[in-house]
Structures are given as C-alpha cells and as structure tokens.
Design a protein around this motif. Structure first.
Motif, PDB file in Angstrom:
ATOM      1  N   GLY A  34      27.827 -24.680 -26.006  1.00 55.29           N
ATOM      2  CA  GLY A  34      28.151 -23.479 -25.245  1.00 55.29           C
ATOM      3  C   GLY A  34      28.140 -22.234 -26.113  1.00 55.29           C
ATOM      4  N   MET A  35      28.731 -22.317 -27.306  1.00 52.92           N
ATOM      5  CA  MET A  35      28.717 -21.171 -28.222  1.00 52.92           C
ATOM      6  C   MET A  35      27.292 -20.820 -28.631  1.00 52.92           C
ATOM      7  N   LEU A  36      26.486 -21.846 -28.912  1.00 51.15           N
ATOM      8  CA  LEU A  36      25.102 -21.596 -29.294  1.00 51.15           C
ATOM      9  C   LEU A  36      24.319 -20.948 -28.158  1.00 51.15           C
ATOM     10  N   ALA A  37      24.558 -21.384 -26.918  1.00 52.59           N
ATOM     11  CA  ALA A  37      23.858 -20.795 -25.772  1.00 52.59           C
ATOM     12  C   ALA A  37      24.260 -19.338 -25.575  1.00 52.59           C
ATOM     13  N   THR A  38      25.535 -19.018 -25.799  1.00 53.96           N
ATOM     14  CA  THR A  38      25.979 -17.622 -25.655  1.00 53.96           C
ATOM     15  C   THR A  38      25.318 -16.723 -26.687  1.00 53.96           C
ATOM     16  N   LEU A  39      25.317 -17.156 -27.940  1.00 60.05           N
ATOM     17  CA  LEU A  39      24.680 -16.358 -28.991  1.00 60.05           C
ATOM     18  C   LEU A  39      23.183 -16.210 -28.746  1.00 60.05           C
ATOM     19  N   THR A  40      22.535 -17.285 -28.338  1.00 60.95           N
ATOM     20  CA  THR A  40      21.096 -17.225 -28.078  1.00 60.95           C
ATOM     21  C   THR A  40      20.793 -16.314 -26.898  1.00 60.95           C
TER      22      THR A  40
END
Length: 260
Positions: free
Chosen positions: A69-75
């Motif tokens: 989830g954190m990676l998807a937000t940053l991306t």
C-alpha cells in the motif's frame, strides 16, 4: 537405578564397553534410567516437523499488504508528476514544430498578382490569420501553386490555429475569405493554452497588425506565441523574412508600385 538394554553387535561401534554373555548374539549395556528418558524425548522432538504457525503467517501477510500500500501511494504521486511533466514537454515540442511550419510557409510566399493597373498581391494578413500563395509541397501535391491559409478555428479544446490549403485559382484573397475557395487537409499547428498572433513589416521596418490592399508582400512577418492563461510571450516566438516580396520588374527599378 540402572536399566539394561540389549543391542546388536553392529550398533556397538561407538558405545561404551559392554558386558557380554557367552552364547548370546546380543550385547547388553547398563544405562541410567534418567538418561534413557532424556534420549527418548530428544528422539521424539527431532522427528517432528517445523514451520510457521497460522498467526505468524497472518502477521506476515498483513505486513506485506502495508508495504504494498505504501509503495502504491508513492508510485501514484510519482506517476502523476511524471505524466504532467511529459505532457508539458510534448506540448512544447509540438508547438515548436508548428511554429517552424508557419515560418517555413511564410518564407516561401510567392508574389502573385491578378494584373491590372491597380492590382493587389495575393496576400492578406491580420492578427489572427494569413492567406497567401506558395509552391505546392507534400507527397500528394501536384506541381504548381497552392493557396495556404493560416487561421483560427473552433476545436473541442478551444480555439486552435489550423493550416489549410487549396489549389491555386485566379481569385482574390478577399474572395477566399468570403468562402468561394474550398480548403482541404486541415492541420492543427497550435493548441490551447497557446495562442498565435501575426504582425507585418514593410520597407519602413514598422510592425503593423494588418497587411491588406498592398501591391507588395511584407518584408517580414512576426509570429508571436502567448500563453492564453497568463498572457506571457513564450521564447518560441520568432520572425521570418519573405524571400520574394516584389515582381521581377522591380529589379529594374522603374516598375509601378515598387518600393511601396
């Protein structure tokens, strides 16, 4: 208290010195009972299967979900900024190509007159449009001249600058504006938020907003590109010289209308 245990001779290679009985195929050794119990417990534990419990697996899955989830937000934020920057670069490139096309067309404008004592050149320019004659270009264009019009038109995104062309015919530029000539092959050269305006200069080197009813073509045409949202003049703006702006008779210096 000791316990007696009987083993085969092959199993006694690493065992303590045994007590043997004559005539027996087995040897017996004496071990403390506590040691026997301890050895049995170790044997049972070693034979069991090791792995994760259900709780440990659920915690691992939850942590992986949080990281994804954190990676998807940053991306998502990075992709939005990257797309906006890519769109700006693409618009700037397309605008530069459009301005180059406009300058090349205007520089190739031909001196064409319908004749007569008070004949005017086939060139009419305003702040938002220019109509002139030039040599035909393009893979499917026939040899000869063509009428080119650069003007604004309505589009789904707003007002755009369009290049249109038509085969040359002996008509006036005013008749072209009246709609007697059918133009084809519309090509968009500038889109919102960019706007293009024109200015014209003759021998006096004074820029004018219009060029109409003049016996000669302008010496130069200024192409100004503005950001419609801010009104800022962009660096892509330029000016171009017209290669031929007078008839061949003007070389002698005594033809009527030369120098005007």
């Amino acid at each position: 208290m000791k316990s007696r245990r009987c083993l085969a001779p092959s199993a006694l290679s690493d065992s303590p010195k045994p007590e043997s009985r004559p005539g027996s195929l087995f040897y017996c050794i004496f071990l403390p009972r506590t040691g026997v119990r301890f050895a049995r417990k170790r044997t049972r534990r070693a034979s069991g299967e090791h792995g994760f419990t259900l709780l440990e697996a659920l915690v691992a899955v939850a942590l992986m979900g949080v990281l994804l989830g954190m990676l998807a937000t940053l991306t998502g934020h990075w992709m939005a900024n990257w797309k906006a920057g890519f769109d700006r670069v693409q618009r700037a490139d397309l605008l530069g190509l459009g301005v180059d096309r406009i300058a090349a067309d205007l520089a190739a404008a031909e001196y064409v007159s319908l004749g007569g004592d008070d004949a005017r050149t086939f060139f009419e320019g305003t702040q938002t449009s220019v109509t002139f004659v030039r040599s035909a270009i393009g893979p499917n264009a026939a040899a000869g001249l063509e009428i080119v019009r650069l003007g604004e038109a309505d589009d789904a995104r707003g007002r755009v600058l369009v290049r249109e062309r038509a085969p040359f015919a002996p008509v006036t530029a005013r008749a072209v504006d009246a709609g007697t000539v059918e133009f084809t092959n519309p090509i968009v050269l500038a889109r919102p938020p960019f706007g293009v305006s024109f200015a014209f200069a003759g021998h006096d080197r004074i820029w004018k907003d219009t060029w109409e009813n003049v016996k000669q073509l302008p010496d130069a045409v200024r192409i100004t590109v503005r950001n419609a949202a801010t009104g800022e003049i962009l660096p892509v703006s330029t000016a171009t010289l017209i290669n031929v702006n007078a008839p061949a008779e003007c070389v002698q210096g005594n033809a009527p209308g030369c120098g005007q």
